[in-house]
Write a protein that holds these residues in place. Structure first.
Motif, short mmCIF file in Angstrom:
data_model
loop_
_atom_site.label_atom_id
_atom_site.label_comp_id
_atom_site.label_asym_id
_atom_site.label_seq_id
_atom_site.Cartn_x
_atom_site.Cartn_y
_atom_site.Cartn_z
N MET A 1 0.82 -1.16 -0.13
CA MET A 1 0.35 0.00 0.14
C MET A 1 1.03 1.17 -0.54
O MET A 1 1.74 1.55 0.56
CB MET A 1 -0.78 -0.22 1.08
CG MET A 1 -2.42 1.46 1.29
SD MET A 1 -2.93 1.29 0.16
CE MET A 1 -3.95 0.35 0.68
N GLN A 2 0.44 2.37 -1.22
CA GLN A 2 1.46 3.20 -0.95
C GLN A 2 0.88 4.48 -0.41
O GLN A 2 -0.10 4.94 0.20
CB GLN A 2 1.14 3.97 -2.41
CG GLN A 2 2.23 5.00 -2.74
CD GLN A 2 2.04 5.50 -3.97
OE1 GLN A 2 0.66 5.41 -4.50
NE2 GLN A 2 2.97 6.67 -4.43
N LYS A 3 2.06 4.69 0.55
CA LYS A 3 1.86 5.77 1.88
C LYS A 3 0.40 7.09 1.69
O LYS A 3 1.73 7.46 0.32
CB LYS A 3 3.07 6.69 2.61
CG LYS A 3 3.73 5.09 3.09
CD LYS A 3 5.57 6.11 3.34
CE LYS A 3 6.51 6.05 1.59
NZ LYS A 3 7.95 6.27 1.84
N TYR A 21 4.98 9.75 -1.64
CA TYR A 21 3.61 9.37 -1.22
C TYR A 21 2.84 9.44 -2.82
O TYR A 21 2.45 9.91 -3.71
CB TYR A 21 3.96 10.05 -0.04
CG TYR A 21 4.42 9.68 1.51
CD1 TYR A 21 3.45 10.28 2.39
CD2 TYR A 21 5.81 9.82 0.60
CE1 TYR A 21 4.32 9.31 2.74
CE2 TYR A 21 6.07 10.10 2.30
CZ TYR A 21 5.49 9.83 3.04
OH TYR A 21 6.21 9.84 3.92
N LYS A 70 -6.62 5.36 7.65
CA LYS A 70 -5.88 4.65 8.03
C LYS A 70 -4.53 4.18 7.81
O LYS A 70 -3.32 3.51 8.06
CB LYS A 70 -6.60 2.66 7.93
CG LYS A 70 -6.86 2.21 6.44
CD LYS A 70 -7.80 1.29 6.84
CE LYS A 70 -8.55 -0.05 5.83
NZ LYS A 70 -7.93 1.10 4.60
N ASP A 71 -4.55 5.15 6.03
CA ASP A 71 -3.25 4.91 5.72
C ASP A 71 -2.58 6.41 4.82
O ASP A 71 -1.77 6.45 4.42
CB ASP A 71 -3.35 3.85 4.13
CG ASP A 71 -3.76 3.37 4.22
OD1 ASP A 71 -3.26 2.22 4.96
OD2 ASP A 71 -4.87 2.56 3.30
N GLU A 73 0.18 8.70 5.85
CA GLU A 73 1.56 9.09 6.78
C GLU A 73 1.57 10.71 7.48
O GLU A 73 2.29 10.81 8.48
CB GLU A 73 2.19 8.37 6.30
CG GLU A 73 2.37 6.95 6.54
CD GLU A 73 3.23 6.47 6.74
OE1 GLU A 73 3.52 5.22 6.24
OE2 GLU A 73 4.74 6.75 6.27
#
Ligand code: SF4
Length: 337
Positions: A1-3, A21, A70-71, A73
């Protein structure tokens, strides 16, 4: 999964892409969510005042909801050049979530050296550098040229691009829906479709300019159904960075949204003249400092001899239709032009 790097409003997206990102404009997530009103209410339950801007409340709820965040960052808040509410939002997010935060500032004096250092500061935070960002900026030029074709077709062939289609292509270019390659493919497909649609252009349609922050209600489709098409989406066009400049920092000091209302509207005047508009709608958001800019807009139009009917509309909460009171005002306005 990409940030994911999320943000409150347009930032130099090249920096996010250069760092690997996935960019995510929180506004687009909020307004296109299944129930944006419930996100506004969720923020109010958490303590946000009823008399604060619905966009900020929606952004907070997206940032604070596990269903969305949730992802995430990184969270980038733009303070100088946008909204003072974002300053506090950044502090709340830093306190309540584990998301890393960064404040990006558009230098108020439009100083090119300061813009370059702000981009470098942002790049260092994201783990990249100016040179890599400049390369990404070069790579995005073709995509931006394609968005310009869509925008120009909207006023040269009225009705071939609906106001909403143009609005969505431009407004979504703040993050390219997370993937510039896929986004460019979508633009290519749409431009091919336009070659067919151009023959059905209807020059009797009323050409409307939409000025102000993107709407929280479906104004574009409401107008479209009444033989009026938005052929100028002012702020959305700014988000898309359609005008070419020699460097990335020059592009961002010529992006009008963060700077003075006079600078912004003088550029809008050039577009209004070029597009030969029949009427202008100035959208203002309840509880937003930009409401006051209506005074400056009216004066600048007058100074430039532009005697075009202008309707200022204020909206507060998101809704999936225009309420009857405002609908009557818009219909009366369309009858006068
Ligand atoms: S609409 Fe105005 S108050 Fe609301 S987030 Fe945007 S700039 Fe801030």
């Amino acid at each position: 999964m990409q940030k994911i790097a999320s943000f409150t409003t347009t930032v130099p997206v090249e920096v996010i892409l250069a760092s690997g990102y996935r960019p995510l404009d929180l506004n687009n997530i909020f307004v296109s969510s299944e129930n944006p009103l419930s996100l506004v209410e969720k923020a109010e339950f958490s303590g946000f005042a009823g008399s604060s801007c619905a966009w900020i409340k929606g952004l907070y709820s997206v940032l604070a909801s596990p269903a969305f965040n949730k992802d995430f960052e990184v969270f980038i808040a733009v303070t100088e050049g946008d909204c003072s509410n974002a300053k506090v939002l950044e502090q709340i997010v830093a306190m309540e979530t584990g998301i890393r935060t960064f404040i990006f500032n558009f230098p108020y004096q439009r100083d090119i050296t300061k813009m370059r250092s702000e981009i470098e500061r942002f790049a260092a935070f994201m783990g990249t550098d100016y040179k890599t960002c400049a390369k990404v900026w070069e790579d995005l030029k073709n995509l931006r040229k394609k968005l310009k074709i869509i925008d120009e077709t909207s006023y040269l062939y009225p009705g071939s691009v609906t106001g909403e289609e143009n609005h969505l292509f431009l407004v979504s270019s703040s993050d390219f829906c997370g993937d510039p390659v896929e986004y460019e493919q979508k633009a290519d497909d749409f431009i091919r479709e336009l070659e067919h649609r151009k023959q059905f252009a209807d020059h009797s349609r009323k050409k409307i300019g939409y000025l102000g922050v993107p709407p929280i209600v479906p104004i574009h489709s409401f107008l479209e159904a009444r033989s009026a098409t938005v052929v100028y989406n002012e702020i959305q066009r700014e988000f898309a960075m359609l005008d070419e400049y020699p460097t990335i920092e020059e592009q961002y000091i010529n992006y009008t949204y963060p700077y003075s209302a006079a600078f912004r509207f003088e550029k809008a005047v050039r577009e209004i003249k070029k597009r030969d508009l029949d009427g202008i709608i100035h959208y203002v958001q309840s509880f937003c400092h930009r409401q006051l800019e209506d005074i400056i807009l009216r004066q600048i139009l007058k100074n430039n001899g532009l005697d075009i009917p202008l309707l200022t509309l204020e909206f507060d909460k998101p809704a999936n239709k225009i309420d009857a009171r405002v609908a009557t005002r818009i219909e009366a306005f369309l009858e006068t032009i």
